[in-house]
Motif scaffolding. Structure first.
Motif, PDB file in Angstrom:
ATOM      1  N   ASN A  68      25.859  37.318  49.968  1.00 23.03           N
ATOM      2  CA  ASN A  68      26.870  36.856  50.917  1.00 23.03           C
ATOM      3  C   ASN A  68      27.465  38.071  51.627  1.00 23.03           C
ATOM      4  O   ASN A  68      28.283  38.784  51.074  1.00 23.03           O
ATOM      5  CB  ASN A  68      27.968  36.080  50.189  1.00 23.03           C
ATOM      6  CG  ASN A  68      28.973  35.476  51.130  1.00 23.03           C
ATOM      7  OD1 ASN A  68      29.132  35.910  52.263  1.00 23.03           O
ATOM      8  ND2 ASN A  68      29.667  34.469  50.658  1.00 23.03           N
ATOM      9  N   LYS A  69      27.061  38.296  52.843  1.00 28.81           N
ATOM     10  CA  LYS A  69      27.493  39.488  53.591  1.00 28.81           C
ATOM     11  C   LYS A  69      28.965  39.432  54.004  1.00 28.81           C
ATOM     12  O   LYS A  69      29.518  40.420  54.470  1.00 28.81           O
ATOM     13  CB  LYS A  69      26.628  39.661  54.841  1.00 28.81           C
ATOM     14  CG  LYS A  69      25.143  39.835  54.535  1.00 28.81           C
ATOM     15  CD  LYS A  69      24.883  41.047  53.687  1.00 28.81           C
ATOM     16  CE  LYS A  69      23.410  41.207  53.402  1.00 28.81           C
ATOM     17  NZ  LYS A  69      23.124  42.139  52.356  1.00 28.81           N
ATOM     18  N   ARG A  70      29.620  38.280  53.833  1.00 23.59           N
ATOM     19  CA  ARG A  70      31.027  38.166  54.227  1.00 23.59           C
ATOM     20  C   ARG A  70      31.979  38.705  53.165  1.00 23.59           C
ATOM     21  O   ARG A  70      33.137  38.964  53.443  1.00 23.59           O
ATOM     22  CB  ARG A  70      31.374  36.717  54.528  1.00 23.59           C
ATOM     23  CG  ARG A  70      30.631  36.184  55.726  1.00 23.59           C
ATOM     24  CD  ARG A  70      30.984  34.789  56.102  1.00 23.59           C
ATOM     25  NE  ARG A  70      31.598  34.023  55.039  1.00 23.59           N
ATOM     26  CZ  ARG A  70      32.068  32.802  55.194  1.00 23.59           C
ATOM     27  NH1 ARG A  70      31.981  32.200  56.348  1.00 23.59           N
ATOM     28  NH2 ARG A  70      32.614  32.156  54.190  1.00 23.59           N
ATOM     29  N   ILE A  71      31.515  38.861  51.937  1.00 19.66           N
ATOM     30  CA  ILE A  71      32.381  39.362  50.864  1.00 19.66           C
ATOM     31  C   ILE A  71      32.539  40.868  51.032  1.00 19.66           C
ATOM     32  O   ILE A  71      31.565  41.608  51.076  1.00 19.66           O
ATOM     33  CB  ILE A  71      31.809  39.005  49.486  1.00 19.66           C
ATOM     34  CG1 ILE A  71      31.768  37.483  49.322  1.00 19.66           C
ATOM     35  CG2 ILE A  71      32.629  39.658  48.374  1.00 19.66           C
ATOM     36  CD1 ILE A  71      31.120  37.004  48.048  1.00 19.66           C
ATOM     37  N   LYS A  72      33.789  41.312  51.132  1.00 16.27           N
ATOM     38  CA  LYS A  72      34.080  42.720  51.398  1.00 16.27           C
ATOM     39  C   LYS A  72      34.699  43.445  50.209  1.00 16.27           C
ATOM     40  O   LYS A  72      34.772  44.661  50.197  1.00 16.27           O
ATOM     41  CB  LYS A  72      35.029  42.852  52.597  1.00 16.27           C
ATOM     42  CG  LYS A  72      34.501  42.206  53.866  1.00 16.27           C
ATOM     43  CD  LYS A  72      33.273  42.918  54.357  1.00 16.27           C
ATOM     44  CE  LYS A  72      32.771  42.268  55.643  1.00 16.27           C
ATOM     45  NZ  LYS A  72      31.379  42.467  55.881  1.00 16.27           N
ATOM     46  N   TYR A  73      35.219  42.714  49.237  1.00 19.95           N
ATOM     47  CA  TYR A  73      35.823  43.335  48.059  1.00 19.95           C
ATOM     48  C   TYR A  73      35.797  42.355  46.897  1.00 19.95           C
ATOM     49  O   TYR A  73      35.582  41.160  47.069  1.00 19.95           O
ATOM     50  CB  TYR A  73      37.258  43.804  48.328  1.00 19.95           C
ATOM     51  CG  TYR A  73      38.185  42.720  48.808  1.00 19.95           C
ATOM     52  CD1 TYR A  73      38.868  41.929  47.901  1.00 19.95           C
ATOM     53  CD2 TYR A  73      38.387  42.490  50.158  1.00 19.95           C
ATOM     54  CE1 TYR A  73      39.707  40.925  48.328  1.00 19.95           C
ATOM     55  CE2 TYR A  73      39.228  41.497  50.602  1.00 19.95           C
ATOM     56  CZ  TYR A  73      39.887  40.712  49.676  1.00 19.95           C
ATOM     57  OH  TYR A  73      40.721  39.713  50.105  1.00 19.95           O
ATOM     58  N   ILE A  74      36.026  42.884  45.699  1.00 18.17           N
ATOM     59  CA  ILE A  74      36.114  42.092  44.474  1.00 18.17           C
ATOM     60  C   ILE A  74      37.578  42.068  44.069  1.00 18.17           C
ATOM     61  O   ILE A  74      38.225  43.109  44.001  1.00 18.17           O
ATOM     62  CB  ILE A  74      35.273  42.725  43.340  1.00 18.17           C
ATOM     63  CG1 ILE A  74      33.827  42.958  43.775  1.00 18.17           C
ATOM     64  CG2 ILE A  74      35.361  41.881  42.075  1.00 18.17           C
ATOM     65  CD1 ILE A  74      33.067  41.741  44.190  1.00 18.17           C
ATOM     66  N   MET A  75      38.117  40.881  43.803  1.00 12.37           N
ATOM     67  CA  MET A  75      39.509  40.771  43.397  1.00 12.37           C
ATOM     68  C   MET A  75      39.571  40.528  41.899  1.00 12.37           C
ATOM     69  O   MET A  75      38.984  39.580  41.388  1.00 12.37           O
ATOM     70  CB  MET A  75      40.213  39.628  44.123  1.00 12.37           C
ATOM     71  CG  MET A  75      41.673  39.529  43.754  1.00 12.37           C
ATOM     72  SD  MET A  75      42.563  38.315  44.722  1.00 12.37           S
ATOM     73  CE  MET A  75      42.679  39.196  46.272  1.00 12.37           C
ATOM     74  N   GLY A  76      40.262  41.414  41.191  1.00 13.74           N
ATOM     75  CA  GLY A  76      40.444  41.280  39.753  1.00 13.74           C
ATOM     76  C   GLY A  76      41.822  40.745  39.436  1.00 13.74           C
ATOM     77  O   GLY A  76      42.816  41.209  39.987  1.00 13.74           O
ATOM     78  N   ILE A  77      41.878  39.753  38.574  1.00 23.22           N
ATOM     79  CA  ILE A  77      43.152  39.149  38.182  1.00 23.22           C
ATOM     80  C   ILE A  77      43.531  39.704  36.809  1.00 23.22           C
ATOM     81  O   ILE A  77      42.719  39.693  35.878  1.00 23.22           O
ATOM     82  CB  ILE A  77      43.029  37.616  38.134  1.00 23.22           C
ATOM     83  CG1 ILE A  77      42.624  37.100  39.508  1.00 23.22           C
ATOM     84  CG2 ILE A  77      44.335  36.980  37.668  1.00 23.22           C
ATOM     85  CD1 ILE A  77      42.262  35.643  39.542  1.00 23.22           C
ATOM     86  N   HIS A  78      44.774  40.189  36.697  1.00 16.46           N
ATOM     87  CA  HIS A  78      45.203  40.784  35.428  1.00 16.46           C
ATOM     88  C   HIS A  78      45.187  39.753  34.305  1.00 16.46           C
ATOM     89  O   HIS A  78      45.064  38.567  34.548  1.00 16.46           O
ATOM     90  CB  HIS A  78      46.579  41.448  35.566  1.00 16.46           C
ATOM     91  CG  HIS A  78      47.681  40.496  35.908  1.00 16.46           C
ATOM     92  ND1 HIS A  78      48.510  40.005  34.962  1.00 16.46           N
ATOM     93  CD2 HIS A  78      48.069  39.949  37.080  1.00 16.46           C
ATOM     94  CE1 HIS A  78      49.397  39.198  35.526  1.00 16.46           C
ATOM     95  NE2 HIS A  78      49.139  39.152  36.813  1.00 16.46           N
ATOM     96  N   ARG A  79      45.269  40.224  33.077  1.00 15.92           N
ATOM     97  CA  ARG A  79      45.228  39.415  31.860  1.00 15.92           C
ATOM     98  C   ARG A  79      43.836  38.852  31.593  1.00 15.92           C
ATOM     99  O   ARG A  79      43.674  37.703  31.208  1.00 15.92           O
ATOM    100  CB  ARG A  79      46.281  38.321  31.891  1.00 15.92           C
ATOM    101  CG  ARG A  79      47.696  38.883  31.989  1.00 15.92           C
ATOM    102  CD  ARG A  79      48.705  37.857  31.680  1.00 15.92           C
ATOM    103  NE  ARG A  79      48.478  37.383  30.308  1.00 15.92           N
ATOM    104  CZ  ARG A  79      49.429  37.191  29.423  1.00 15.92           C
ATOM    105  NH1 ARG A  79      50.661  37.444  29.739  1.00 15.92           N
ATOM    106  NH2 ARG A  79      49.146  36.746  28.227  1.00 15.92           N
ATOM    107  N   GLY A  80      42.820  39.682  31.835  1.00 12.29           N
ATOM    108  CA  GLY A  80      41.474  39.294  31.460  1.00 12.29           C
ATOM    109  C   GLY A  80      40.434  39.416  32.552  1.00 12.29           C
ATOM    110  O   GLY A  80      39.251  39.508  32.261  1.00 12.29           O
TER     111      GLY A  80
END
Length: 65
Positions: free
Chosen positions: A23-35
């Motif tokens: 998917n070329k539209r994804i520009k970053y990975i978002m990490g959610i705290h607590r796991g």
């Protein structure tokens, strides 16, 4: 209860990374705290995409603070 081994974790991170790279539209990975930060960092390393830490939201909204 089935154990989730490191090998299973690594395999799943690689599978997710492959899908993200399609998917070329994804520009970053978002990490959610607590796991969610640990897999987010690993997926970020596998994809080469930057990881953003999602720290908090305003209650009952989707607005990050």
């Amino acid at each position: 209860m089935k154990k989730f081994t490191y090998e299973m974790y690594e395999k799943r991170c690689k599978e997710i990374s492959e899908e993200i790279l399609k998917n070329k539209r994804i520009k970053y990975i978002m990490g959610i705290h607590r796991g969610g930060l640990i897999p987010a960092v690993r997926i970020s390393h596998l994809t080469g995409l930057p990881m953003i830490q999602f720290d908090d939201v305003v209650p009952h909204t989707n607005i990050a603070i």
